[in-house]
Design a protein around this motif. Structure first.
Motif, PDB file in Angstrom:
ATOM      1  N   ILE A   1      15.512 -32.561  -4.001  1.00 25.06           N
ATOM      2  CA  ILE A   1      15.484 -32.306  -2.562  1.00 25.06           C
ATOM      3  C   ILE A   1      16.237 -31.005  -2.358  1.00 25.06           C
ATOM      4  N   ALA A   2      15.538 -29.969  -1.930  1.00 23.73           N
ATOM      5  CA  ALA A   2      16.154 -28.648  -1.810  1.00 23.73           C
ATOM      6  C   ALA A   2      15.867 -28.057  -0.435  1.00 23.73           C
ATOM      7  N   GLY A   3      16.698 -27.099  -0.060  1.00 21.69           N
ATOM      8  CA  GLY A   3      16.507 -26.432   1.221  1.00 21.69           C
ATOM      9  C   GLY A   3      17.809 -25.879   1.755  1.00 21.69           C
ATOM     10  N   ALA A   4      17.687 -24.899   2.623  1.00 21.56           N
ATOM     11  CA  ALA A   4      18.868 -24.262   3.206  1.00 21.56           C
ATOM     12  C   ALA A   4      19.579 -25.227   4.146  1.00 21.56           C
ATOM     13  N   THR A   5      20.808 -24.894   4.482  1.00 21.25           N
ATOM     14  CA  THR A   5      21.600 -25.716   5.404  1.00 21.25           C
ATOM     15  C   THR A   5      20.907 -25.818   6.762  1.00 21.25           C
ATOM     16  N   GLY A   6      20.846 -27.043   7.295  1.00 20.92           N
ATOM     17  CA  GLY A   6      20.271 -27.254   8.622  1.00 20.92           C
ATOM     18  C   GLY A   6      18.763 -27.397   8.657  1.00 20.92           C
ATOM     19  N   THR A   7      18.141 -27.563   7.489  1.00 28.24           N
ATOM     20  CA  THR A   7      16.677 -27.665   7.477  1.00 28.24           C
ATOM     21  C   THR A   7      16.177 -29.107   7.423  1.00 28.24           C
ATOM     22  N   GLY A   8      17.106 -30.091   7.306  1.00 25.93           N
ATOM     23  CA  GLY A   8      16.688 -31.485   7.363  1.00 25.93           C
ATOM     24  C   GLY A   8      16.873 -32.263   6.063  1.00 25.93           C
ATOM     25  N   LYS A   9      17.640 -31.727   5.108  1.00 24.79           N
ATOM     26  CA  LYS A   9      17.813 -32.442   3.828  1.00 24.79           C
ATOM     27  C   LYS A   9      18.482 -33.798   4.031  1.00 24.79           C
ATOM     28  N   THR A  10      19.467 -33.875   4.933  1.00 18.99           N
ATOM     29  CA  THR A  10      20.196 -35.132   5.126  1.00 18.99           C
ATOM     30  C   THR A  10      19.275 -36.240   5.632  1.00 18.99           C
ATOM     31  N   VAL A  11      18.394 -35.909   6.581  1.00 19.67           N
ATOM     32  CA  VAL A  11      17.451 -36.910   7.088  1.00 19.67           C
ATOM     33  C   VAL A  11      16.503 -37.349   5.974  1.00 19.67           C
ATOM     34  N   THR A  12      16.027 -36.394   5.182  1.00 20.87           N
ATOM     35  CA  THR A  12      15.159 -36.729   4.046  1.00 20.87           C
ATOM     36  C   THR A  12      15.869 -37.672   3.088  1.00 20.87           C
ATOM     37  N   LEU A  13      17.138 -37.376   2.827  1.00 16.97           N
ATOM     38  CA  LEU A  13      17.945 -38.213   1.945  1.00 16.97           C
ATOM     39  C   LEU A  13      18.039 -39.634   2.499  1.00 16.97           C
ATOM     40  N   LYS A  14      18.285 -39.748   3.798  1.00 20.75           N
ATOM     41  CA  LYS A  14      18.372 -41.069   4.419  1.00 20.75           C
ATOM     42  C   LYS A  14      17.041 -41.817   4.350  1.00 20.75           C
ATOM     43  N   VAL A  15      15.943 -41.130   4.603  1.00 19.97           N
ATOM     44  CA  VAL A  15      14.622 -41.763   4.573  1.00 19.97           C
ATOM     45  C   VAL A  15      14.329 -42.309   3.175  1.00 19.97           C
ATOM     46  N   LEU A  16      14.650 -41.540   2.164  1.00 20.23           N
ATOM     47  CA  LEU A  16      14.414 -42.006   0.800  1.00 20.23           C
ATOM     48  C   LEU A  16      15.310 -43.194   0.469  1.00 20.23           C
ATOM     49  N   ALA A  17      16.603 -43.104   0.837  1.00 17.00           N
ATOM     50  CA  ALA A  17      17.538 -44.204   0.563  1.00 17.00           C
ATOM     51  C   ALA A  17      17.079 -45.485   1.253  1.00 17.00           C
ATOM     52  N   GLU A  18      16.655 -45.366   2.523  1.00 16.10           N
ATOM     53  CA  GLU A  18      16.168 -46.541   3.253  1.00 16.10           C
ATOM     54  C   GLU A  18      14.918 -47.121   2.606  1.00 16.10           C
ATOM     55  N   SER A  19      14.014 -46.255   2.183  1.00 18.66           N
ATOM     56  CA  SER A  19      12.755 -46.717   1.582  1.00 18.66           C
ATOM     57  C   SER A  19      13.019 -47.489   0.301  1.00 18.66           C
ATOM     58  N   PHE A  20      13.915 -46.970  -0.531  1.00 19.45           N
ATOM     59  CA  PHE A  20      14.243 -47.678  -1.765  1.00 19.45           C
ATOM     60  C   PHE A  20      14.946 -49.006  -1.466  1.00 19.45           C
ATOM     61  N   SER A  21      15.878 -48.985  -0.516  1.00 24.60           N
ATOM     62  CA  SER A  21      16.613 -50.207  -0.171  1.00 24.60           C
ATOM     63  C   SER A  21      15.653 -51.296   0.315  1.00 24.60           C
ATOM     64  N   ARG A  22      14.662 -50.932   1.115  1.00 24.46           N
ATOM     65  CA  ARG A  22      13.734 -51.931   1.670  1.00 24.46           C
ATOM     66  C   ARG A  22      12.937 -52.639   0.590  1.00 24.46           C
ATOM     67  N   ILE A  23      12.669 -51.962  -0.521  1.00 27.38           N
ATOM     68  CA  ILE A  23      11.886 -52.617  -1.581  1.00 27.38           C
ATOM     69  C   ILE A  23      12.808 -53.224  -2.654  1.00 27.38           C
ATOM     70  N   GLY A  24      14.123 -53.283  -2.351  1.00 25.01           N
ATOM     71  CA  GLY A  24      15.037 -53.968  -3.252  1.00 25.01           C
ATOM     72  C   GLY A  24      15.647 -53.110  -4.345  1.00 25.01           C
ATOM     73  N   VAL A  25      15.617 -51.791  -4.153  1.00 20.15           N
ATOM     74  CA  VAL A  25      16.200 -50.883  -5.154  1.00 20.15           C
ATOM     75  C   VAL A  25      17.571 -50.415  -4.668  1.00 20.15           C
ATOM     76  N   PRO A  26      18.634 -50.719  -5.402  1.00 20.19           N
ATOM     77  CA  PRO A  26      19.958 -50.224  -5.021  1.00 20.19           C
ATOM     78  C   PRO A  26      20.013 -48.694  -5.138  1.00 20.19           C
ATOM     79  N   VAL A  27      20.872 -48.114  -4.320  1.00 27.11           N
ATOM     80  CA  VAL A  27      20.980 -46.654  -4.236  1.00 27.11           C
ATOM     81  C   VAL A  27      22.451 -46.257  -4.329  1.00 27.11           C
ATOM     82  N   PHE A  28      22.704 -45.118  -4.959  1.00 31.41           N
ATOM     83  CA  PHE A  28      24.037 -44.527  -4.906  1.00 31.41           C
ATOM     84  C   PHE A  28      23.888 -43.101  -4.413  1.00 31.41           C
ATOM     85  N   LEU A  29      24.697 -42.747  -3.410  1.00 29.43           N
ATOM     86  CA  LEU A  29      24.679 -41.367  -2.923  1.00 29.43           C
ATOM     87  C   LEU A  29      26.041 -40.982  -2.366  1.00 29.43           C
TER      88      LEU A  29
END
Length: 527
Positions: free
Chosen positions: A31-59
Motif C-alpha cells: 500500500i503506497a502513496g503520498a501523505t494525505g492520499t487515503g492510505k489509512t482508510v485503505t489500511l482500515k478497509v483491508l483490516a476490516e475485510s480480513f477480520s470479517r472472514i476470521g483472519v486476525p490482523v496486526f498493524l
C-alpha cells in the motif's frame, strides 16, 4: 475455496468491483502513496475485510487514528454522498474486536521479549553497532549460553557485558579478542536505548505470539493494534521489534502451504524503516523471511509513501498492490512514479504513469492476483468506505477495551526471575566472600606471625635478662671471693704483725728494733 474481499469499485464503472482473493492474500502486498492520499482508510478497509472472514490482523497505529476500528461508524451527509457515488445503498456500520498493545505499556497491553529471544543480530541493529561491535556482542551471547547465564532483561545484558569486560583476558583464547572499546560502545548504546524507553521491551512475561492469532465469539479475527506514536521516535526499536515478530512467527508456525485464507495478516507501516541502514546480512534475513513466511500462512503488507523504499528483491514478491497518488515535482519523485508504474501490468485504457499523479484522495491504482495467482491488469478504483468510525477513540474508551481484553492481566505485571544479573551477583558475592576469607586468613596468619615474633622477642628478652642476672651473680660471687681473700690476707697480716710486735717486745732494745725494721720495714716503715 477462498473468499473474494471487495476493496474498491472501478472508477469508470462503479458497478464493477475490485476484489482481493483471500486464498492469495498470503502472497503479500503493498500500500503506497503520498501523505494525505487515503492510505489509512485503505489500511482500515483491508483490516476490516480480513477480520470479517476470521483472519486476525496486526498493524501499527502511528498517529492514533486507526484506533477508530474499535468503534462503529456513523452516517453523515458527506458519507452518504460518497456511498451513493459508489452505487452502495447503505453500509452496515460495525465495531471490530481490537486488542490494544504498546511496547511502553501506556496505551495498550505491554509487549516484552527476552534478550536471548531477540538475539545478537537484531539487537546489534537496534543498538546501531558496527560489524566489529556486533561480533563482540555475539561473543557475549555465546559466553552467556556456555556458562548457563539467562539473558532476559536489560540489567542481565548490562551485567553480562561488565562481567565479560572484567574477564576479557580469560575469554580471549576461546572467544577471540573482546576489546574494551567495543564493549564500552555497546554499554553506551544500551544506556542511550534505555533513555528512550527501550529497556521496557525486554523482560518477562514474554509475548506469546499465538495471542495475536485469535478470533472472537462471532468468528471475527482480532485486530491487534500497536500504539506506535511514541515508538516512532525510536525508529530502530520499532523496525527491529516488527522484524523480530516476523522472525518469531516464521520459527513458531508450522508449514501449511496454501490455505483458503491466511492465519494472520501483518501490516508493516513506515516500511522504509525496516531497510534503512540494514547490513547486508540483515537485509538478506529480511528477504528470506518475506519469501518463506507465506508458506506458514502469514501475509505481509508493506505500507509506505514510496515504492522505492523497498528493495527490488522484496518488491518483486508483493503480488497484491494498491497505489495511491504520488507527486512528481523532483527527478527523484519522477523516478518513483515510473518505478511504481512499471510494477503494474499495463491497462490499455489509461497510461499508468500519468494516472499515478492524477489520482484523487481515496482513489488508487489496484492490481491483485487472480484465482490462478496471476497479476491482474491494473485498475483505477475508489476504495470502499470502512464500517468503523473515522474518529479515534478516547483514552477512557481505550482503557475500557483493555480491561475487557482477552489478554487482560496476562502481561501487566513484570516477572523478574533469577537470570544472568542475579547469577553474576552471586558470583560476585562468592568472590567477595572468598576474598574476605582469604584476607581474614591472611590477617590471622599475620597475627599469628606477629604473636610468634612477640613471644620469641619476650623469650629473648627473658634470656638476656637471665644472662645478665647470671653475669651479675657471677660478678657478685667474684667480689665476695675477692673480699674473702683480702680478709684472709689482712687476717694473716694482722696475725703476723701481732706476732712480730710481740716478738720485738720480747727481744727488747735496739736489736729488736732493727730486726723488726729489717724484717718488716716495708710494713711499718722507718722510725
Amino acid at each position: 475455496m477462498g473468499t473474494p474481499l471487495v476493496i474498491a469499485k472501478k472508477t469508470t464503472d462503479t458497478k464493477q468491483e475490485i476484489v482481493l482473493h483471500s486464498e492469495l492474500a498470503n502472497r503479500h502486498g503493498l500500500i503506497a502513496g503520498a501523505t494525505g492520499t487515503g492510505k489509512t482508510v485503505t489500511l482500515k478497509v483491508l483490516a476490516e475485510s480480513f477480520s470479517r472472514i476470521g483472519v486476525p490482523v496486526f498493524l501499527a497505529d502511528a498517529k492514533g487514528d486507526v484506533s477508530s476500528l474499535a468503534k462503529a461508524g456513523e452516517s453523515n451527509p458527506k458519507f452518504e454522498e460518497r456511498i451513493k457515488s459508489l452505487n452502495i445503498n447503505s453500509i452496515p456500520f460495525a465495531a471490530f474486536p481490537v486488542v490494544f498493545w504498546d511496547l511502553f505499556g501506556e496505551q495498550g497491553h505491554p509487549i516484552r521479549t527476552t534478550i536471548s529471544e531477540i538475539g545478537p543480530l537484531l539487537l546489534a541493529r537496534m543498538l546501531n553497532l558496527n560489524d566489529t561491535q556486533e561480533g563482540v556482542l555475539s561473543a557475549v551471547f555465546r559466553i552467556a549460553d556456555d556458562q548457563g547465564l539467562l539473558l532476559i532483561d536489560f540489567k542481565d545484558l548490562k551485567a553480562m557485558i561488565s562481567y565479560v569486560s572484567e574477564h576479557a583476558a580469560e575469554f580471549k583464547a576461546d572467544y577471540g579478542n573482546l576489546s574494551p572499546a567495543s564493549l564500552g560502545a555497546i554499554q553506551r548504546n544500551l544506556l542511550a536505548l534505555a533513555d528512550q524507553g527501550g529497556d521496557q521491551f525486554f523482560g518477562e512475561p514474554a509475548l506469546d505470539l499465538m495471542d495475536f492469532i485469535q478470533t472472537d465469539a462471532q468468528g471475527h479475527g482480532h485486530i491487534n493494534l500497536l500504539a506506535a506514536d511514541k515508538l516512532m521516535n525510536t525508529p530502530k526499536l520499532y523496525a527491529t521489534f516488527l522484524l523480530w515478530m516476523l522472525s518469531e512467527l516464521f520459527e513458531q508456525l508450522p508449514e501449511v502451504g496454501d490455505l483458503d485464507k491466511p492465519k494472520l495478516v501483518f501490516f508493516f507501516d513506515e516500511a522504509h524503516l525496516l531497510f534503512d541502514n540494514a547490513s547486508p546480512t540483515l537485509q538478506e534475513k529480511i528477504e528470506q523471511v518475506v519469501r518463506l513466511i507465506r508458506s506458514k500462512g502469514v501475509g505481509i503488507y508493506f505500507v509506505t509513501q514510496n515504492p522505492l523504499d523497498l528493495p527490488e528483491s522484496v518488491l518483486g514478491q508483493l503480488g497484491n498492490r494498491i497505489q495511491h497518488a504520488l507527486r512528481a515535482f523532483t527527478p527523484k519523485d519522477q523516478k518513483a512514479v515510473k518505478t511504481a508504474a512499471d510494477t503494474f501490468r499495463p491497462n490499455p485504457e489509461f497510461k499508468v504513469q500519468d494516472a499515478i499523479t492524477e489520482l484523487a484522495v481515496g482513489e488508487a491504482l489496484i492490481s491483485c492476483l487472480d484465482e490462478k495467482g496471476t497479476p491482474q491488469m491494473v485498475e483505477r478504483g475508489w476504495v470502499m468506505p470502512p464500517y468503523s468510525s473515522f474518529n479515534p477513540i478516547s483514552l477512557e474508551e481505550r482503557r475500557a477495551f483493555m480491561a475487557q481484553s482477552v489478554v487482560a492481566g496476562v502481561y501487566d505485571q513484570v516477572l523478574d526471575r533469577e537470570s544472568a544479573f542475579e547469577m553474576l551477583q552471586q558470583k560476585i558475592e562468592q568472590r567477595q566472600q572468598h576474598a574476605a576469607q582469604a584476607e581474614l586468613a591472611k590477617q590471622q596468619a599475620k597475627a599469628e606471625e606477629a604473636y610468634a615474633k612477640q613471644v620469641a622477642k619476650e623469650q629473648e628478652a627473658l634470656a638476656k635478662q637471665h644472662a645478665r642476672e647470671q653475669e651479675r651473680l657471677a660478678r657478685e660471687q667474684q667480689k665476695q671471693t675477692e673480699r674473702a681473700a683480702k680478709q684472709r690476707e689482712k687476717l694473716i697480716q694482722d696475725t703476723v704483725g701481732t706476732f712480730a710486735k710481740s716478738a720485738a717486745r720480747s727481744l727488747g732494745g735496739t736489736t729488736g728494733q732493727k730486726i723488726v725494721r729489717g724484717l718488716l720495714g716495708s710494713l711499718f716503715g722507718k722510725r
